[in-house]
Design a protein around this motif. Structure first.
Motif, mmCIF file in Angstrom:
data_model
loop_
_atom_site.group_PDB
_atom_site.id
_atom_site.type_symbol
_atom_site.label_atom_id
_atom_site.label_comp_id
_atom_site.label_asym_id
_atom_site.label_seq_id
_atom_site.Cartn_x
_atom_site.Cartn_y
_atom_site.Cartn_z
ATOM 1 N N MET A 1 69.349 81.623 28.557
ATOM 2 C CA MET A 1 69.775 80.579 27.819
ATOM 3 C C MET A 1 71.056 80.902 27.154
ATOM 4 O O MET A 1 71.585 81.985 27.050
ATOM 5 N N ILE A 2 71.868 79.905 26.693
ATOM 6 C CA ILE A 2 73.018 80.105 26.161
ATOM 7 C C ILE A 2 73.273 79.182 24.631
ATOM 8 O O ILE A 2 72.931 78.055 24.719
ATOM 9 N N SER A 4 75.452 77.681 22.821
ATOM 10 C CA SER A 4 77.096 77.375 23.054
ATOM 11 C C SER A 4 77.870 77.210 21.972
ATOM 12 O O SER A 4 79.112 76.658 21.720
ATOM 13 N N LYS A 30 71.247 84.809 26.255
ATOM 14 C CA LYS A 30 72.073 85.755 27.030
ATOM 15 C C LYS A 30 73.404 85.747 26.540
ATOM 16 O O LYS A 30 74.099 86.819 26.145
ATOM 17 N N ASP A 241 66.612 74.566 30.049
ATOM 18 C CA ASP A 241 67.377 76.169 30.061
ATOM 19 C C ASP A 241 68.454 76.294 31.270
ATOM 20 O O ASP A 241 69.647 76.455 31.055
ATOM 21 N N GLU A 242 67.701 76.211 32.439
ATOM 22 C CA GLU A 242 68.583 76.319 33.754
ATOM 23 C C GLU A 242 69.798 75.212 33.806
ATOM 24 O O GLU A 242 70.812 75.860 33.918
ATOM 25 N N THR A 245 72.393 76.110 31.026
ATOM 26 C CA THR A 245 73.168 77.330 31.373
ATOM 27 C C THR A 245 74.308 77.195 32.247
ATOM 28 O O THR A 245 75.373 77.499 32.244
ATOM 29 N N THR A 248 77.086 74.900 31.028
ATOM 30 C CA THR A 248 77.874 75.787 30.034
ATOM 31 C C THR A 248 78.670 76.654 30.812
ATOM 32 O O THR A 248 79.859 76.795 30.442
ATOM 33 N N ARG A 249 78.248 77.544 31.650
ATOM 34 C CA ARG A 249 78.970 78.408 32.572
ATOM 35 C C ARG A 249 80.167 77.607 33.280
ATOM 36 O O ARG A 249 81.154 78.265 33.259
#
Ligand SMILES: [Zn+2]
Length: 256
Positions: A1-2, A4, A30, A241-242, A245, A248-249
């Protein structure tokens, strides 16, 4: 999880910042992106990113941050971004805020346009703050020749506004306020956002998700907003979540 979008440099966390960060890690968060609202807080966000693995920073001037010398502020912002390429992943938070009136709308538009130009020039995504100004913000963006990629943080519009933001290529991020009882319009907006455009955030220390409303928010609570959206959209929490994530990445080109 991020998470952001957080402001962990604020004094609300001076007493127990490291404990808050440990709780976030225990909850599965994370990475955390800390968001600047002026030059000073941008420096503080960068300092946190240098101290903690998987922390990042954004550099920007919030629409309600009063600026005496705009040219000097923009030069300072550019300097901070260029000096910290590892830490700074976005220009933000920038936007329009008609709820407060410290800075008049016209001045807000000017500094927003300048920061959009800066983001385009430096090939950075942007993070929008918008309060009671979603139509003027969308109109300003729709009228521009070049817009950077980016995200509407703590989205506050309805489904129609979400569609307009998505049509411009933007991502949409939901904070704890989507979990509130009176947030039906926001929840309808969440339903039109494709999974590949969705981000999660807390906006800590503000807007804690249910059942922490009225208290201090912290990044560990990203999980509560994730779980709420999972229930609302009928999608497993892990899938939310995935997706968030990965999004965001990709949007912020996060290393690691
Ligand atoms: Zn914020």
């Amino acid at each position: 999880m991020i998470d952001s979008h957080a402001h962990l440099y604020l004094e609300e966390f001076d007493e127990d910042r490291e404990t808050v960060i440990r709780r976030a890690r225990e909850a599965g968060v994370k990475s955390i992106i800390n968001i600047g609202i002026d030059l000073e807080t941008t420096s503080q966000a960068i300092a946190l990113a240098r101290e903690h693995a998987d922390f990042f920073a954004s550099a920007g001037i919030h629409p309600q941050s009063p600026i005496d010398d705009l040219e000097a502020a923009l030069a300072g912002l550019r300097e901070l971004i260029l000096a910290h390429p590892e830490e700074v992943v976005a220009v933000g938070e920038i936007g329009l805020d008609y709820y407060w009136d410290t800075v008049p709308p016209e001045a807000q538009s000017g500094i927003l346009q300048d920061q959009l130009d800066l983001a385009v020039e430096l090939s950075l995504p942007v993070i929008f703050h918008c309060r009671e100004a979603i139509d003027p913000l969308l109109e300003l963006l729709e009228a521009r020749d070049r817009i950077p990629p980016g995200v509407f943080h703590c989205f506050e519009g309805g489904p129609a506004e979400a569609e307009r933001g998505l049509a411009l290529g933007f991502h949409i991020s939901f904070a704890g306020n989507v979990t509130y009882k009176n947030a039906q319009r926001l929840q309808q907006a969440a339903a039109v956002v494709p999974l590949n455009r969705l981000l999660l955030e807390t906006d800590s220390p503000y807007l804690p998700p249910h059942p922490h409303r009225g208290k201090r928010n912290e990044p560990a609570y990203t999980a509560l907003t994730r779980d709420f959206l999972a229930e609302l959209l009928g999608i497993p929490p892990l899938e939310i979540d995935e997706a968030a994530t990965v999004n965001t990445r990709r949007l912020f080109s996060l290393r690691g």
